[in-house]
Design a protein around this motif. Structure first.
Motif, mmCIF file in Angstrom:
data_model
loop_
_atom_site.group_PDB
_atom_site.id
_atom_site.type_symbol
_atom_site.label_atom_id
_atom_site.label_comp_id
_atom_site.label_asym_id
_atom_site.label_seq_id
_atom_site.Cartn_x
_atom_site.Cartn_y
_atom_site.Cartn_z
ATOM 1 N N PHE A 18 0.768 -1.324 -0.081
ATOM 2 C CA PHE A 18 0.086 -0.021 0.104
ATOM 3 C C PHE A 18 0.810 1.280 0.074
ATOM 4 N N LEU A 19 1.987 1.103 0.396
ATOM 5 C CA LEU A 19 3.248 2.224 0.414
ATOM 6 C C LEU A 19 3.579 2.536 -0.834
ATOM 7 N N GLN A 20 3.252 1.762 -2.110
ATOM 8 C CA GLN A 20 3.627 2.052 -3.525
ATOM 9 C C GLN A 20 2.467 2.756 -4.194
ATOM 10 N N VAL A 21 1.415 3.163 -3.644
ATOM 11 C CA VAL A 21 0.408 3.721 -4.306
ATOM 12 C C VAL A 21 0.617 5.164 -4.902
ATOM 13 N N GLY A 22 1.207 5.718 -3.811
ATOM 14 C CA GLY A 22 1.934 7.314 -4.301
ATOM 15 C C GLY A 22 0.830 8.354 -3.638
ATOM 16 N N VAL A 23 1.490 9.431 -3.417
ATOM 17 C CA VAL A 23 0.741 10.719 -2.841
ATOM 18 C C VAL A 23 1.185 11.765 -3.867
ATOM 19 N N GLY A 24 0.151 12.906 -3.627
ATOM 20 C CA GLY A 24 0.374 13.996 -4.362
ATOM 21 C C GLY A 24 -0.095 14.354 -5.733
ATOM 22 N N ALA A 25 -0.992 15.111 -6.192
ATOM 23 C CA ALA A 25 -1.206 14.926 -7.709
ATOM 24 C C ALA A 25 -0.417 15.248 -8.601
ATOM 25 N N ASN A 26 0.654 16.136 -8.175
ATOM 26 C CA ASN A 26 1.822 16.206 -9.390
ATOM 27 C C ASN A 26 2.618 14.951 -9.393
ATOM 28 N N SER A 27 3.009 14.300 -8.359
ATOM 29 C CA SER A 27 3.918 13.048 -8.521
ATOM 30 C C SER A 27 3.132 11.867 -9.269
ATOM 31 N N LEU A 28 1.782 11.654 -8.863
ATOM 32 C CA LEU A 28 1.080 10.956 -9.555
ATOM 33 C C LEU A 28 0.883 11.161 -11.001
ATOM 34 N N ALA A 29 0.748 12.441 -11.336
ATOM 35 C CA ALA A 29 0.750 12.616 -12.820
ATOM 36 C C ALA A 29 2.201 12.416 -13.639
ATOM 37 N N MET A 30 2.991 12.629 -12.738
ATOM 38 C CA MET A 30 4.512 12.254 -13.272
ATOM 39 C C MET A 30 4.953 10.761 -13.303
ATOM 40 N N ALA A 31 3.999 10.024 -13.168
ATOM 41 C CA ALA A 31 4.003 8.417 -12.839
ATOM 42 C C ALA A 31 5.212 8.150 -12.032
ATOM 43 N N SER A 37 13.722 14.975 -8.052
ATOM 44 C CA SER A 37 13.129 16.420 -8.121
ATOM 45 C C SER A 37 12.104 16.985 -7.237
ATOM 46 N N VAL A 38 11.567 15.919 -6.361
ATOM 47 C CA VAL A 38 10.619 16.298 -5.399
ATOM 48 C C VAL A 38 11.091 17.414 -4.408
ATOM 49 N N ASN A 39 10.509 18.477 -4.086
ATOM 50 C CA ASN A 39 10.942 19.468 -3.314
ATOM 51 C C ASN A 39 9.769 20.113 -2.355
ATOM 52 N N ASP A 40 8.891 19.420 -2.036
ATOM 53 C CA ASP A 40 7.916 19.879 -1.164
ATOM 54 C C ASP A 40 7.605 18.780 -0.071
ATOM 55 N N VAL A 41 6.572 19.178 0.619
ATOM 56 C CA VAL A 41 6.241 18.405 1.938
ATOM 57 C C VAL A 41 5.965 16.832 1.471
ATOM 58 N N THR A 42 5.702 16.655 0.397
ATOM 59 C CA THR A 42 5.260 15.232 -0.155
ATOM 60 C C THR A 42 6.773 14.576 -0.139
ATOM 61 N N SER A 43 7.850 15.280 0.070
ATOM 62 C CA SER A 43 9.219 14.520 -0.177
ATOM 63 C C SER A 43 9.131 13.323 1.268
ATOM 64 N N GLY A 44 8.596 13.552 2.301
ATOM 65 C CA GLY A 44 8.729 12.632 3.346
ATOM 66 C C GLY A 44 8.359 11.190 2.832
ATOM 67 N N TYR A 45 7.408 11.172 1.804
ATOM 68 C CA TYR A 45 7.295 9.953 1.159
ATOM 69 C C TYR A 45 7.947 9.443 -0.005
ATOM 70 N N TRP A 46 8.367 10.446 -0.765
ATOM 71 C CA TRP A 46 8.843 10.064 -2.072
ATOM 72 C C TRP A 46 10.461 9.891 -1.793
ATOM 73 N N ASN A 47 11.013 10.971 -1.078
ATOM 74 C CA ASN A 47 12.577 11.146 -1.064
ATOM 75 C C ASN A 47 12.767 12.251 0.083
ATOM 76 N N PRO A 48 12.922 11.778 1.347
ATOM 77 C CA PRO A 48 13.164 12.620 2.558
ATOM 78 C C PRO A 48 14.378 13.487 2.243
#
Length: 294
Positions: A18-31, A37-48
């Motif tokens: 379930f941790l592979q589903v993804g978060v954030g509209a921009n990140s999901l649209a970027m497949a 490149s992640v540089n906002d609060v969602t970085s905690g999920y994608w790349n701290p």
């Protein structure tokens, strides 16, 4: 029991998926092509490590998503706090669950009669709590590193639950217009300890219907690696930015249905592109990846 035998018995291919589903509209649209490149609060999920690039002292993100015609609910909350110019803390909370599942174990009474009033409901929910920390180093301009301590909680009604703990580590490196990123997830393996509490009636129904009776045990999520590279281009006097990113998810838990599929290593490449105008409006005209079939 040897450690290798323990891994062979309890390491599952899609553990905590379930941790592979993804978060954030921009990140999901970027497949999901945002490791570099992640540089906002969602970085905690994608790349701290990306938390070092948050622009505000405090950032908050909320997301609600539904899957399978609203059967599965996916909720996400994230917060980041900038301690100083070289360190940022983040907290991410994820719940992925299916609610109101009918429990028909007691559908028939002691006399064998069907009684629909005996139908109850329960939820199957998985929670993740990610505690993130990111830091930069003046000695190495452009380099940021980060780590997650994660707590995993799974609850299936009142008859099954688990606790899990794991670690992630990530890094980003910015060089001129280039961005590079890597995340090692579950670097020490994530261990989920499952506990079952089945009533005698439930055990009897399981046996009568030929179902396997679950036992308390340990589920292991093996390490995986995510890598990415991106480049930013500008046009029209730097009013328009174009940033394509290419990435890949590399797993080591056996052969998967991915573009590059071997045993035990599988590679799932993906790419996306973001276009921005004056750093105010952004859209993703294209993003794609090879899709896993569970």
């Amino acid at each position: 029991m040897s450690l290798s035998k323990l891994y062979a018995q309890t390491a599952l291919k899609y553990s905590n998926d379930f941790l592979q589903v993804g978060v954030g509209a921009n990140s999901l649209a970027m497949a999901n092509s945002v490791t570099a490149s992640v540089n906002d609060v969602t970085s905690g999920y994608w790349n701290p490590a990306g938390l070092m690039s948050v622009k505000s002292d405090i950032e908050v993100a909320l997301m609600h998503n539904e899957y399978f015609g609203g059967i599965a609910q996916d909720d996400y909350l994230a917060l980041s706090y900038k301690f100083d110019s070289v360190s940022v803390f983040g907290l991410s909370i994820i719940r992925f669950g299916v609610d109101n599942i009918q429990n028909t174990i007691d559908l028939k009474d002691a006399a064998g009669n069907v009684d629909y009033n005996n139908i109850t409901s329960f939820s199957d929910a998985q929670y993740a709590f990610l505690f993130s920390y990111a830091r930069s180093f003046k000695q190495v301009p452009g380099l940021t590193v980060g780590a997650n301590v994660k707590v995993i909680r799974s609850v299936i009604g009142d008859f099954a639950n688990s606790w899990g703990f794991g670690l992630d580590a990530g890094a980003q490196y910015h060089y001129k217009d280039w961005l590079f990123g890597a995340v090692a997830k579950d670097i020490t393996s994530t261990f989920n300890a499952w506990s079952y509490s089945l009533s005698p009636d439930m055990i009897n129904v399981f046996q009568e219907t030929g179902n396997e009776i679950p036992e308390n045990g340990l589920e292991i999520t093996l390490p995986s690696l995510q890598i990415g590279a991106a480049r930013t281009f500008t046009a029209f006097h730097q009013k328009v930015s174009i940033r394509p990113e290419l990435g890949a998810n590399i797993t080591f838990d056996g052969q998967r249905n991915t573009l590059i599929s071997t045993n035990p290593v599988s590679v799932d490449p993906h790419m996306g592109m973001e276009v921005g105008y004056k750093s105010i409006i952004f859209f993703t005209p294209w993003g794609g990846q090879h899709t896993n079939i569970l």
